[in-house]
Scaffold this motif. Structure first.
Motif, PDB file in Angstrom:
ATOM      1  N   PHE A   1      -1.245   0.439  -6.730  1.00  0.00           N
ATOM      2  CA  PHE A   1      -2.580  -0.370  -6.860  1.00  0.00           C
ATOM      3  C   PHE A   1      -2.911  -0.352  -5.478  1.00  0.00           C
ATOM      4  O   PHE A   1      -2.445  -0.040  -4.472  1.00  0.00           O
ATOM      5  CB  PHE A   1      -2.407  -1.734  -7.090  1.00  0.00           C
ATOM      6  CG  PHE A   1      -1.259  -2.440  -6.415  1.00  0.00           C
ATOM      7  CD1 PHE A   1      -1.768  -3.275  -5.360  1.00  0.00           C
ATOM      8  CD2 PHE A   1       0.155  -2.509  -6.860  1.00  0.00           C
ATOM      9  CE1 PHE A   1      -0.674  -3.743  -4.381  1.00  0.00           C
ATOM     10  CE2 PHE A   1       1.089  -2.974  -6.179  1.00  0.00           C
ATOM     11  CZ  PHE A   1       0.675  -3.680  -4.922  1.00  0.00           C
ATOM     12  N   LYS A   2      -4.502  -0.779  -5.262  1.00  0.00           N
ATOM     13  CA  LYS A   2      -5.376  -1.070  -3.876  1.00  0.00           C
ATOM     14  C   LYS A   2      -5.069  -2.593  -3.827  1.00  0.00           C
ATOM     15  O   LYS A   2      -5.105  -3.208  -4.796  1.00  0.00           O
ATOM     16  CB  LYS A   2      -6.348  -0.170  -3.811  1.00  0.00           C
ATOM     17  CG  LYS A   2      -6.324   1.237  -3.892  1.00  0.00           C
ATOM     18  CD  LYS A   2      -7.439   1.794  -3.376  1.00  0.00           C
ATOM     19  CE  LYS A   2      -7.251   3.284  -3.008  1.00  0.00           C
ATOM     20  NZ  LYS A   2      -8.403   4.012  -2.442  1.00  0.00           N
ATOM     21  N   THR A   3      -5.483  -3.000  -2.775  1.00  0.00           N
ATOM     22  CA  THR A   3      -5.679  -4.349  -2.480  1.00  0.00           C
ATOM     23  C   THR A   3      -6.963  -4.981  -3.383  1.00  0.00           C
ATOM     24  O   THR A   3      -6.632  -6.033  -3.893  1.00  0.00           O
ATOM     25  CB  THR A   3      -5.956  -4.637  -0.863  1.00  0.00           C
ATOM     26  OG1 THR A   3      -4.913  -4.259   0.051  1.00  0.00           O
ATOM     27  CG2 THR A   3      -6.050  -6.167  -0.523  1.00  0.00           C
ATOM     28  N   ALA A   4      -7.716  -4.021  -3.413  1.00  0.00           N
ATOM     29  CA  ALA A   4      -9.035  -4.449  -4.089  1.00  0.00           C
ATOM     30  C   ALA A   4      -8.504  -4.815  -5.760  1.00  0.00           C
ATOM     31  O   ALA A   4      -9.441  -5.558  -6.229  1.00  0.00           O
ATOM     32  CB  ALA A   4     -10.248  -3.278  -4.185  1.00  0.00           C
ATOM     33  N   ASP A   5      -7.693  -4.041  -6.164  1.00  0.00           N
ATOM     34  CA  ASP A   5      -7.122  -4.281  -7.609  1.00  0.00           C
ATOM     35  C   ASP A   5      -6.462  -5.642  -7.771  1.00  0.00           C
ATOM     36  O   ASP A   5      -6.605  -6.514  -8.501  1.00  0.00           O
ATOM     37  CB  ASP A   5      -6.031  -3.246  -7.977  1.00  0.00           C
ATOM     38  CG  ASP A   5      -6.563  -1.961  -7.931  1.00  0.00           C
ATOM     39  OD1 ASP A   5      -7.887  -1.657  -8.369  1.00  0.00           O
ATOM     40  OD2 ASP A   5      -5.920  -0.897  -7.667  1.00  0.00           O
ATOM     41  N   LEU A   6      -6.090  -6.130  -6.686  1.00  0.00           N
ATOM     42  CA  LEU A   6      -5.266  -7.446  -6.528  1.00  0.00           C
ATOM     43  C   LEU A   6      -6.333  -8.579  -6.663  1.00  0.00           C
ATOM     44  O   LEU A   6      -6.248  -9.411  -7.215  1.00  0.00           O
ATOM     45  CB  LEU A   6      -4.244  -7.447  -5.464  1.00  0.00           C
ATOM     46  CG  LEU A   6      -2.919  -6.623  -5.636  1.00  0.00           C
ATOM     47  CD1 LEU A   6      -2.088  -6.751  -4.350  1.00  0.00           C
ATOM     48  CD2 LEU A   6      -2.060  -6.796  -6.835  1.00  0.00           C
TER      49      LEU A   6
ATOM     50  N   PHE B   1       7.749  -6.751  -0.189  1.00  0.00           N
ATOM     51  CA  PHE B   1       7.731  -6.891  -1.339  1.00  0.00           C
ATOM     52  C   PHE B   1       6.995  -5.566  -1.938  1.00  0.00           C
ATOM     53  O   PHE B   1       6.862  -5.358  -3.122  1.00  0.00           O
ATOM     54  CB  PHE B   1       6.671  -8.310  -1.931  1.00  0.00           C
ATOM     55  CG  PHE B   1       7.479  -9.534  -1.664  1.00  0.00           C
ATOM     56  CD1 PHE B   1       8.761  -9.587  -1.644  1.00  0.00           C
ATOM     57  CD2 PHE B   1       6.617 -10.569  -1.605  1.00  0.00           C
ATOM     58  CE1 PHE B   1       9.623 -10.607  -1.386  1.00  0.00           C
ATOM     59  CE2 PHE B   1       7.312 -12.071  -1.536  1.00  0.00           C
ATOM     60  CZ  PHE B   1       8.692 -11.860  -1.364  1.00  0.00           C
ATOM     61  N   PHE B   2       6.082  -4.882  -1.025  1.00  0.00           N
ATOM     62  CA  PHE B   2       5.476  -3.782  -1.360  1.00  0.00           C
ATOM     63  C   PHE B   2       5.838  -2.582  -0.393  1.00  0.00           C
ATOM     64  O   PHE B   2       6.334  -2.818   0.453  1.00  0.00           O
ATOM     65  CB  PHE B   2       3.944  -4.044  -1.099  1.00  0.00           C
ATOM     66  CG  PHE B   2       3.322  -5.249  -1.758  1.00  0.00           C
ATOM     67  CD1 PHE B   2       3.591  -5.372  -3.260  1.00  0.00           C
ATOM     68  CD2 PHE B   2       2.459  -6.022  -1.474  1.00  0.00           C
ATOM     69  CE1 PHE B   2       2.893  -6.264  -3.858  1.00  0.00           C
ATOM     70  CE2 PHE B   2       1.965  -6.985  -2.211  1.00  0.00           C
ATOM     71  CZ  PHE B   2       2.313  -7.205  -3.388  1.00  0.00           C
ATOM     72  N   ALA B   3       5.672  -1.534  -0.811  1.00  0.00           N
ATOM     73  CA  ALA B   3       6.062  -0.307  -0.209  1.00  0.00           C
ATOM     74  C   ALA B   3       4.827   0.886  -0.382  1.00  0.00           C
ATOM     75  O   ALA B   3       4.178   0.540  -1.410  1.00  0.00           O
ATOM     76  CB  ALA B   3       7.142   0.643  -0.838  1.00  0.00           C
ATOM     77  N   PRO B   4       4.555   1.564   0.600  1.00  0.00           N
ATOM     78  CA  PRO B   4       3.343   2.699   0.366  1.00  0.00           C
ATOM     79  C   PRO B   4       3.549   3.804  -0.814  1.00  0.00           C
ATOM     80  O   PRO B   4       4.880   3.851  -1.486  1.00  0.00           O
ATOM     81  CB  PRO B   4       3.342   3.536   1.538  1.00  0.00           C
ATOM     82  CG  PRO B   4       4.254   2.727   2.631  1.00  0.00           C
ATOM     83  CD  PRO B   4       5.006   1.825   1.786  1.00  0.00           C
ATOM     84  N   ALA B   5       2.498   3.831  -1.609  1.00  0.00           N
ATOM     85  CA  ALA B   5       2.507   4.678  -2.827  1.00  0.00           C
ATOM     86  C   ALA B   5       1.463   5.760  -2.782  1.00  0.00           C
ATOM     87  O   ALA B   5       0.838   5.792  -3.708  1.00  0.00           O
ATOM     88  CB  ALA B   5       2.485   3.665  -4.148  1.00  0.00           C
ATOM     89  N   GLY B   6       1.120   6.533  -1.459  1.00  0.00           N
ATOM     90  CA  GLY B   6       0.051   7.314  -1.695  1.00  0.00           C
ATOM     91  C   GLY B   6      -1.001   6.617  -0.466  1.00  0.00           C
ATOM     92  O   GLY B   6      -1.160   5.667  -0.318  1.00  0.00           O
ATOM     93  N   LYS B   7      -2.102   7.635  -0.581  1.00  0.00           N
ATOM     94  CA  LYS B   7      -3.171   7.194   0.261  1.00  0.00           C
ATOM     95  C   LYS B   7      -3.932   6.004  -0.033  1.00  0.00           C
ATOM     96  O   LYS B   7      -4.732   5.942  -1.114  1.00  0.00           O
ATOM     97  CB  LYS B   7      -4.319   8.566   0.419  1.00  0.00           C
ATOM     98  CG  LYS B   7      -5.056   8.391   1.434  1.00  0.00           C
ATOM     99  CD  LYS B   7      -5.827   9.613   1.407  1.00  0.00           C
ATOM    100  CE  LYS B   7      -6.806   9.288   3.012  1.00  0.00           C
ATOM    101  NZ  LYS B   7      -6.993  10.616   3.472  1.00  0.00           N
TER     102      LYS B   7
END
Length: 178
Positions: free
Chosen positions: A96-101, A130-136
């Motif tokens: 997800f992106k921050t905008a999704d949250l 709690f989060f890790a990178p998952a792509g660009k």
């Protein structure tokens, strides 16, 4: 197990509860029972899945607002982790992106406001792990983030999980001055 003194009264209440729950489907009944147990802080005594089922399988809650409300988060990092967990488990969106949250938080309508959600998500990634990178530009929930959300609203269990699964400290480089 000994019989309580007011066994007849308990049986009457049980009959009423069964009659109320009877029209609901299995998933709805489990949701009501789990929510009721959470309301009375009695979730450790209740099992809603038969022994032959995988206990990690979750059914979709009646709505997002109830799910977020029942988790009773204590800080913003936990709150965004709950939103990310909902996306992952109930909407099958692993990254997800921050905008999704932010969009999901508005949809939840709980009144939880983040001053700067970008900073909140970054803090949840860098400080709480709690989060890790998952792509660009994408993030994903870490196993620690997932365990913390499952443990909520039990803050003692959350503290224990964070302490047990805290990443090891980075090595400090010692400079030789000789």
């Amino acid at each position: 197990m000994s019989m309580p003194a007011d066994f007849v009264a308990i049986q009457e209440v049980l009959k009423k509860v069964i009659n109320i729950l009877e029209p609901l489907g299995g998933d709805e009944r489990r949701y009501v029972i789990r929510s009721t147990a959470a309301w009375f802080n009695d979730t450790e005594r209740i099992t809603t899945n038969p022994p032959h089922q995988d206990v990690n399988i979750e059914v979709e809650p009646a709505n997002l607002q109830n799910f977020v409300f029942l988790k009773k988060t204590k800080n913003d990092s936990e709150a965004v982790a709950v939103l990310a967990y909902y996306l992952e488990v109930f909407r099958n969106q692993k990254s997800f992106k921050t905008a999704d949250l932010e969009k999901l938080n508005i949809e939840a309508g709980t009144g939880q406001k983040f001053g700067n959600i970008n900073k909140t998500v970054n803090n949840a990634a860098q400080r709480s792990y709690f989060f890790a990178p998952a792509g660009k530009g994408f993030k994903q929930l870490t196993p620690l983030g997932r365990m913390v959300v499952k443990a909520l609203p039990d803050e003692e269990k959350v503290k224990q999980l964070i302490e047990e699964h805290k990443p090891r400290a980075k090595r400090k480089v010692i400079k030789n001055t000789t």
